[in-house]
Scaffold this active site. Sequence first.
Site, mmCIF file in Angstrom:
data_model
loop_
_atom_site.group_PDB
_atom_site.id
_atom_site.type_symbol
_atom_site.label_atom_id
_atom_site.label_comp_id
_atom_site.label_asym_id
_atom_site.label_seq_id
_atom_site.Cartn_x
_atom_site.Cartn_y
_atom_site.Cartn_z
ATOM 1 N N ASP A 82 0.729 -1.254 -0.015
ATOM 2 C CA ASP A 82 0.066 0.110 0.163
ATOM 3 C C ASP A 82 0.850 1.083 0.092
ATOM 4 O OD1 ASP A 82 -2.383 1.222 0.166
ATOM 5 O OD2 ASP A 82 -2.401 1.365 2.135
ATOM 6 N N GLU A 134 -1.603 5.785 -8.460
ATOM 7 C CA GLU A 134 -2.561 6.921 -8.088
ATOM 8 C C GLU A 134 -2.427 8.285 -9.169
ATOM 9 O OE1 GLU A 134 -3.490 7.193 -3.821
ATOM 10 O OE2 GLU A 134 -3.491 9.357 -4.045
ATOM 11 N N ILE A 255 -9.674 -0.056 3.308
ATOM 12 C CA ILE A 255 -10.292 0.249 4.588
ATOM 13 C C ILE A 255 -9.452 -0.065 5.690
ATOM 14 C CG2 ILE A 255 -12.152 -0.486 6.047
ATOM 15 C CD1 ILE A 255 -13.933 -1.302 3.490
HETATM 16 P P1 13P Z 1 -9.263 5.016 5.414
HETATM 17 O O1 13P Z 1 -8.140 5.468 6.439
HETATM 18 O O2 13P Z 1 -10.252 5.635 5.167
HETATM 19 O O3 13P Z 1 -9.281 3.513 6.035
HETATM 20 O O4 13P Z 1 -8.336 4.444 4.206
HETATM 21 C C1 13P Z 1 -7.116 3.365 4.071
HETATM 22 C C2 13P Z 1 -6.421 3.287 2.831
HETATM 23 O O5 13P Z 1 -6.840 4.265 1.636
HETATM 24 C C3 13P Z 1 -5.325 2.784 2.586
HETATM 25 O O6 13P Z 1 -4.482 3.020 1.545
HETATM 26 O O1 G3H Z 2 -3.317 4.896 3.691
HETATM 27 C C1 G3H Z 2 -2.704 4.756 4.761
HETATM 28 C C2 G3H Z 2 -3.112 3.361 5.522
HETATM 29 O O2 G3H Z 2 -4.177 3.509 6.213
HETATM 30 C C3 G3H Z 2 -2.089 2.985 6.245
HETATM 31 O O3 G3H Z 2 -1.635 3.707 7.146
HETATM 32 O O4 G3H Z 2 0.705 4.265 7.171
HETATM 33 O O5 G3H Z 2 -0.380 4.405 9.200
HETATM 34 O O6 G3H Z 2 0.237 2.338 8.164
HETATM 35 P P1 G3H Z 2 -0.246 3.607 8.114
HETATM 36 ZN ZN ZN Z 3 -4.493 4.837 0.817
#
Ligand code: 13P
Ligand code: G3H
Ligand code: ZN
Length: 309
Positions: A82, A134, A255
């Site tokens: 992510d 993105e 999420i």
């Molecule tokens: P939320 O903070 O709305 O749960 O989004 C999570 C997200 O986009 C992780 O990449």
């Molecule tokens: O988009 C971000 C996600 O909620 C992950 O959060 O970078 O604190 O692990 P984090």
């Molecule tokens: Zn995100």
Amino acid sequence: MALVTTKGMFAKAINSDYAIGAFNVNNMEIIQGIVDAAVAENAPLILQVSAGARKYAKPVYLLKLVEAAIEDTGLDIALHLDHGEDFEICKKCVDDGFTSVMIDGSRFPLKENIELTKRVVDYAHSKGVVVEAELGRLAGVEDNVSVDERSATFTDPEEAAEFVEKTGVDSLAIAIGTSHGAFKFKGEPYLDFERLEKIQELIPNTPLVLHGASSVLPEFVERCNKYGGNIPGAQGVPEEMLRKATKYSICKINIDTDLRLAMTAEIRRHLLENPSDFDPRKYLGPARDAIKAMVQHKIKNVLNASGQR
Ligand code: 13P
Ligand code: G3H
Ligand code: ZN
């Protein structure tokens, strides 16, 4: 049962009225709660790991926990990076065995974002791994990427078409009004469905991704606050807007915040009501159950993905 890419999942979801949940994972209880929910709902599943999660748990622990979850449940799971911020972290995850990586070049001008994404796509595809990118900027705070709310700009449909064509990216995260974290809207919640429709028209074969899609359910914020928390003014994306989004070519919905709230509310409640407990299993067990219940709720009532495995 295996680690799989998102290719098959997205091919099935793109013209259907459901989306696949991509849930952020940081430890064993979170992973177990999520996979148990996916089993109970017979739903496709993406587990995603941020740079912060890798730092917190160490990459190898998360990888082995996800492998254990596959062995334990018999699920096919896509393991996704992510918000990869540069080529190096994407390469590391591809080499480690992730089946999908996100290169987040959204902070760069279009040309640089295209160049960076293309470089990651070329490497990942040579190893059979898929790539999410993105375009457009979400307000709020992302992993290592801070974006001032005022400079947030929604995704331009024409740019999205050019971007996909020039990069060969497998899926595209778009900005249409969602943002990360628990404070998404100051006033009325708003998603730009007209823009989503235009993007879908121009790139109908590209699976779209919605980040920042937690709903910040008042019940969980209230429970956190009731048991000693202090999270005033939290607001998320209304669930009916997300249900509507699943009917477009949105294939992946991210999420994290809603899982954090569910887990924290339960731990707070347990410790306040059971002040003499000090065995972590006593509160992490119920916290894991809370994660499972939240993910089942999302799969069934928001993503419409029950039975789609
Ligand atoms: P939320 O903070 O709305 O749960 O989004 C999570 C997200 O986009 C992780 O990449
Ligand atoms: O988009 C971000 C996600 O909620 C992950 O959060 O970078 O604190 O692990 P984090
Ligand atoms: Zn995100």
